[in-house]
Design a protein around this motif. Structure first.
Motif, PDB file in Angstrom:
ATOM      1  N   PRO A 281       0.741 -14.224  -8.198  1.00 24.84           N
ATOM      2  CA  PRO A 281       0.741 -14.614  -6.778  1.00 24.84           C
ATOM      3  C   PRO A 281       1.246 -13.503  -5.872  1.00 24.84           C
ATOM      4  O   PRO A 281       0.718 -13.293  -4.774  1.00 24.84           O
ATOM      5  N   ALA A 282       2.275 -12.776  -6.326  1.00 26.20           N
ATOM      6  CA  ALA A 282       2.801 -11.667  -5.530  1.00 26.20           C
ATOM      7  C   ALA A 282       1.776 -10.545  -5.421  1.00 26.20           C
ATOM      8  O   ALA A 282       1.616  -9.918  -4.366  1.00 26.20           O
ATOM      9  N   TYR A 283       1.070 -10.289  -6.513  1.00 22.22           N
ATOM     10  CA  TYR A 283       0.029  -9.251  -6.529  1.00 22.22           C
ATOM     11  C   TYR A 283      -1.031  -9.551  -5.472  1.00 22.22           C
ATOM     12  O   TYR A 283      -1.423  -8.663  -4.696  1.00 22.22           O
ATOM     13  N   LEU A 284      -1.485 -10.801  -5.416  1.00 29.29           N
ATOM     14  CA  LEU A 284      -2.487 -11.181  -4.426  1.00 29.29           C
ATOM     15  C   LEU A 284      -1.920 -11.093  -3.005  1.00 29.29           C
ATOM     16  O   LEU A 284      -2.609 -10.635  -2.091  1.00 29.29           O
ATOM     17  N   ALA A 285      -0.665 -11.511  -2.838  1.00 28.18           N
ATOM     18  CA  ALA A 285      -0.031 -11.447  -1.522  1.00 28.18           C
ATOM     19  C   ALA A 285       0.086 -10.015  -1.025  1.00 28.18           C
ATOM     20  O   ALA A 285       0.037  -9.754   0.183  1.00 28.18           O
ATOM     21  N   LEU A 286       0.206  -9.080  -1.942  1.00 27.68           N
ATOM     22  CA  LEU A 286       0.257  -7.657  -1.574  1.00 27.68           C
ATOM     23  C   LEU A 286      -1.139  -7.149  -1.198  1.00 27.68           C
ATOM     24  O   LEU A 286      -1.310  -6.464  -0.189  1.00 27.68           O
ATOM     25  N   LEU A 287      -2.131  -7.498  -1.999  1.00 23.69           N
ATOM     26  CA  LEU A 287      -3.482  -6.982  -1.765  1.00 23.69           C
ATOM     27  C   LEU A 287      -4.067  -7.449  -0.439  1.00 23.69           C
ATOM     28  O   LEU A 287      -4.767  -6.682   0.231  1.00 23.69           O
ATOM     29  N   VAL A 288      -3.797  -8.705  -0.053  1.00 21.32           N
ATOM     30  CA  VAL A 288      -4.426  -9.244   1.155  1.00 21.32           C
ATOM     31  C   VAL A 288      -3.935  -8.562   2.430  1.00 21.32           C
ATOM     32  O   VAL A 288      -4.580  -8.686   3.475  1.00 21.32           O
ATOM     33  N   THR A 289      -2.840  -7.830   2.359  1.00 20.61           N
ATOM     34  CA  THR A 289      -2.373  -7.100   3.550  1.00 20.61           C
ATOM     35  C   THR A 289      -3.249  -5.893   3.850  1.00 20.61           C
ATOM     36  O   THR A 289      -3.198  -5.356   4.965  1.00 20.61           O
ATOM     37  N   GLU A 290      -4.021  -5.445   2.852  1.00 23.77           N
ATOM     38  CA  GLU A 290      -4.859  -4.242   2.951  1.00 23.77           C
ATOM     39  C   GLU A 290      -4.020  -2.967   3.074  1.00 23.77           C
ATOM     40  O   GLU A 290      -4.544  -1.886   3.332  1.00 23.77           O
ATOM     41  N   LYS A 291      -2.719  -3.069   2.865  1.00 16.47           N
ATOM     42  CA  LYS A 291      -1.833  -1.896   2.954  1.00 16.47           C
ATOM     43  C   LYS A 291      -1.548  -1.289   1.585  1.00 16.47           C
ATOM     44  O   LYS A 291      -1.001  -0.191   1.495  1.00 16.47           O
ATOM     45  N   VAL A 292      -1.882  -2.021   0.541  1.00  8.49           N
ATOM     46  CA  VAL A 292      -1.797  -1.493  -0.814  1.00  8.49           C
ATOM     47  C   VAL A 292      -3.071  -1.902  -1.557  1.00  8.49           C
ATOM     48  O   VAL A 292      -3.737  -2.867  -1.175  1.00  8.49           O
ATOM     49  N   THR A 293      -3.388  -1.173  -2.607  1.00 14.46           N
ATOM     50  CA  THR A 293      -4.553  -1.469  -3.443  1.00 14.46           C
ATOM     51  C   THR A 293      -4.107  -1.441  -4.902  1.00 14.46           C
ATOM     52  O   THR A 293      -2.996  -1.006  -5.213  1.00 14.46           O
ATOM     53  N   PRO A 294      -4.956  -1.879  -5.823  1.00 17.05           N
ATOM     54  CA  PRO A 294      -4.592  -1.797  -7.240  1.00 17.05           C
ATOM     55  C   PRO A 294      -4.296  -0.367  -7.680  1.00 17.05           C
ATOM     56  O   PRO A 294      -3.538  -0.144  -8.628  1.00 17.05           O
TER      57      PRO A 294
END
Length: 319
Positions: A105-118
């Motif tokens: 869930p945290a991984y997805l919450a990070l990605l949706v900001t578009e400020k970090v990527t995998p």
């Protein structure tokens, strides 16, 4: 340093009030997820697996959920505890799930900001960052790793740094986004199970329901498809190339991620949740164990049990 301390302290205090009903957060959905179970024959087989594990190991208790991915129907929900007199039924009442960093869930919450990527790279330093420690900090940590790899090896240091980059000092927004992904059970195992089932369904969140009940859609798309697909790849690689390899099977691809943390005192809680087949999910499975002291690790305690459940379900489908 001030910015780091504010964010890290925010992550360490993730226990908030439960989310109720449906609401909208950044155009995404937060829904209700409470339900029960079940398939008696499957539950009997799962209970035999748990009983054997509790008998052979010094674990306190174990819980296994099996959900039919496309419908959200709980096929099995078995909880047993070990006592001096033998193995007995047990109710998992733990309700502080967000008191520890949640991986997927945290991984997805990070990605949706578009400020970090995998592919975003973070220096885990020596495996210690403020009050956060990676499980291998005594060995010097993971060094520089990208966010997808951090998911696969459960680097909380990398996640904390990614959180700073994505949310700045606003750790509350990060926590609220994670909370939104966990239905109306953000501090119970059912909330995590509902989230993983949504990821398995490509982002479509279903309420967990009993056998015989109609499926209920809580949200058609909890996050943009591209971010769901990125998480799906990360979960698959967490098994194929990460620390959860023993959850996998040669004949079927499993996608999963887990965590281990101190529940209270010397009690360790281990959780592993995932789904299979990774390319076309049919079942979502969650394994929870609790034991006293060390050693303790979801990667080598929960994962083999998940692999057994995968075998049971695969064999059942073939027959």
């Amino acid at each position: 340093m001030i910015r780091k301390n504010i964010f890290v302290l925010g992550i360490l205090m993730m226990v908030l009030s439960a989310c109720t009903g449906k609401k909208n957060l950044g155009g995404e959905c937060c829904g209700q997820a409470t339900a029960k179970h079940n398939n008696p024959e499957l539950e009997t087989t799962v209970a035999e697996v748990i009983k054997e594990c509790l008998t052979e190991n010094d674990w306190n208790n174990a819980t296994v959920y099996v959900v039919e991915t496309m419908t959200g129907k709980i096929k099995a929900n078995v909880s047993l505890m070990r006592k001096d007199t033998g193995v007995e039924p047990y109710a998992d009442t733990y309700n502080q799930e967000r008191s520890q960093m949640l991986g997927a869930p945290a991984y997805l919450a990070l990605l949706v900001t578009e400020k970090v990527t995998p592919e975003s790279v973070f220096d885990t330093e020596g495996g210690i960052y403020g009050q956060i420690k990676d499980h291998n900090w005594r060995k010097g940590g993971y060094g520089e790793i990208n966010l997808e790899r951090a998911l696969g090896v459960r680097s909380q240091v990398a996640f904390a740094k990614a959180g700073e980059q994505a949310y700045g000092t606003d750790s509350t927004a990060f926590v609220e986004k994670v909370k939104c992904y966990l239905g109306d059970e953000p501090d119970r195992a059912e909330g995590i199970l509902t989230f993983y089932n949504a990821v398995a369904n490509g982002g479509r969140m279903l309420k967990l329901v009993t056998e015989g009940e109609d499926s209920i859609i809580l949200c058609e798309q909890i996050a943009p498809r591209k971010h769901i697909e990125a998480l799906q790849r990360g979960l698959e690689r967490s098994v194929s190339d990460g620390v959860f390899k023993t959850a996998g099977r040669d004949n079927v691809k499993v996608a999963a991620c887990g965590r281990t943390f101190v529940k209270e005192g010397e009690t360790r809680r281990m959780e592993l949740c995932g789904y299979f087949p990774a390319e076309n999910p049919k079942y979502t499975v969650m394994v929870i164990l609790e034991k006293e002291g060390l050693p303790a690790g979801a990667a080598y305690m929960c994962a083999p049990i998940m692999a057994q459940i995968v075998d049971i379900l695969s064999d059942s489908d073939r027959n």
